[in-house]
Scaffold this active site. Structure first.
Site, PDB file in Angstrom:
ATOM      1  N   ALA A  65       0.899  -1.123  -0.074  1.00  0.00           N
ATOM      2  CA  ALA A  65       0.080  -0.045  -0.071  1.00  0.00           C
ATOM      3  C   ALA A  65       0.857   1.161  -0.108  1.00  0.00           C
ATOM      4  CB  ALA A  65      -0.925  -0.002   1.223  1.00  0.00           C
ATOM      5  N   GLY A 108       0.725  -4.866   1.093  1.00  0.00           N
ATOM      6  CA  GLY A 108      -0.543  -4.727   0.405  1.00  0.00           C
ATOM      7  C   GLY A 108      -0.338  -5.656  -1.123  1.00  0.00           C
ATOM      8  N   GLU A 111      -0.649  -9.055  -0.428  1.00  0.00           N
ATOM      9  CA  GLU A 111      -2.162  -9.307  -0.053  1.00  0.00           C
ATOM     10  C   GLU A 111      -3.080  -9.428  -0.968  1.00  0.00           C
ATOM     11  OE1 GLU A 111      -1.914  -6.394   2.916  1.00  0.00           O
ATOM     12  OE2 GLU A 111      -2.527  -7.580   4.420  1.00  0.00           O
ATOM     13  N   GLU A 131       5.077  -4.990   6.961  1.00  0.00           N
ATOM     14  CA  GLU A 131       4.462  -3.903   7.625  1.00  0.00           C
ATOM     15  C   GLU A 131       5.034  -3.556   8.916  1.00  0.00           C
ATOM     16  OE1 GLU A 131       2.857  -6.494   5.627  1.00  0.00           O
ATOM     17  OE2 GLU A 131       1.270  -5.547   4.757  1.00  0.00           O
TER      18      GLU A 131
END
Ligand code: DAK
Length: 257
Positions: A65, A108, A111, A131
């Protein structure tokens, strides 16, 4: 307005979404994920599209992200707006999804790949959930899907140490469906998607739903669900066509009905 962070194409019956923010290693900001979800909505509605491939660049599928976008956010804001909650629309996409991963698939990005159904990786792919290094934790399914896909040992290792897993290790762990040479990544992804697309899409979508049930329910419930949708397929024209074509030694012509 045309998308500016992704490229969208249709090749035969295959929809392609290419993440395209090279300056940020395809970091997934809100605008880009909005474009991905809108593209998926379009492919969901397009009858001619049977399967969708999501890919990035040679250097990065997606490096996570967008940290720079998220850095000043607060808890009440992220909670009230359900910050990034709409990512689940990818996991909820009902047609089969192929991830074609080269380079970094981190946070992300990892993911997002975990939300896909068939994961094809180039030998250069590197998966990680780092993260923890930036003071947070995986928040789009990393702790849940990775633990289910590869088991607790690898999931804890990746989530807690933040180390990256190379493509060979990811294949051994069961995260990667197929490991290919870099030059073969996109052709193999298209070929895999075409193998899905040439079948009855009713059967393919029910199959996807049924496999996903395996991760959400008991074995007995899952088996009951599988049997029921299997039986339901005998109400389709494609079942009649598929079996008649086999008996007549000719290729089937499916109508997705
Ligand atoms: N965000 C923003 N920019 C990024 C980025 C990221 N995740 N990753 C890379 N970039 C940018 C870099 O800042 C740099 O930009 P400039 O400084 O040149 O402007 C450019 O991409 C090139 O990166 P590097 O110069 O760092 O390239 P290197 O080859 O040296 O290193 C790297 C590559 C991938 C090892 C490194 O860039 C890196 O460590 N990146 C961050 C990886 C990371 O920590 N990813 C996890 C992010 S947190 C949720 C959904 C999702 C999430 C949470 C919640 N919900 C639905 C609730 C996910 C969270 C995350 O993913």
């Amino acid at each position: 307005m045309p998308p500016c962070h992704i490229r969208i194409e249709t090749r035969g019956r295959i929809g392609w979404i290419t993440l395209n923010r090279p300056e940020a290693l395809n970091a997934l900001n809100t605008a880009m994920m909005g474009e991905v979800c809108a593209a998926l909505d379009g492919f969901a509605a397009a009858r001619e599209v049977a399967c969708v491939v999501i890919t990035g660049s040679e250097r990065a599928f997606a490096a996570g992200a967008d940290i720079k976008e998220a850095m000043d956010r607060t808890f009440p804001g992220t909670f009230m707006e359900d910050f990034l909650g709409f990512w689940e629309r990818v996991a909820g996409f009902r047609k089969p999804l192929v991830a074609a991963v080269s380079g970094y698939a981190l946070g992300g990005g990892c993911e997002l790949a975990l939300m896909c159904d068939i994961l094809i990786a180039s030998e250069t792919a590197r998966f990680g959930l780092p993260e923890g290094k930036i003071g947070v934790m995986p928040g789009a399914g990393g702790t849940q899907r990775l633990a289910r896909w590869v088991g607790k040992a690898k999931a804890m290792d990746l989530c807690l140490t933040g180390r990256m897993m190379d493509a060979a290790e990811a294949e051994r762990a069961g995260l990667v469906s197929r490991l290919v040479a870099p030059a073969d990544l996109l052709p193999v992804a298209q070929e895999a998607a075409e193998a899905v697309a040439e079948k009855s899409q009713v059967a393919m979508m029910m199959t996807k739903e049924s496999v996903n049930r395996a991760f959400e329910t008991s074995l007995a419930e899952g088996l009951r669900f599988e049997r029921r949708v299997f039986q339901a397929l005998f109400a389709t024209r494609d079942q009649k066509e598929g079996m008649a074509a086999f008996a007549a030694r000719r290729p089937p012509i499916f109508e997705d009905r």
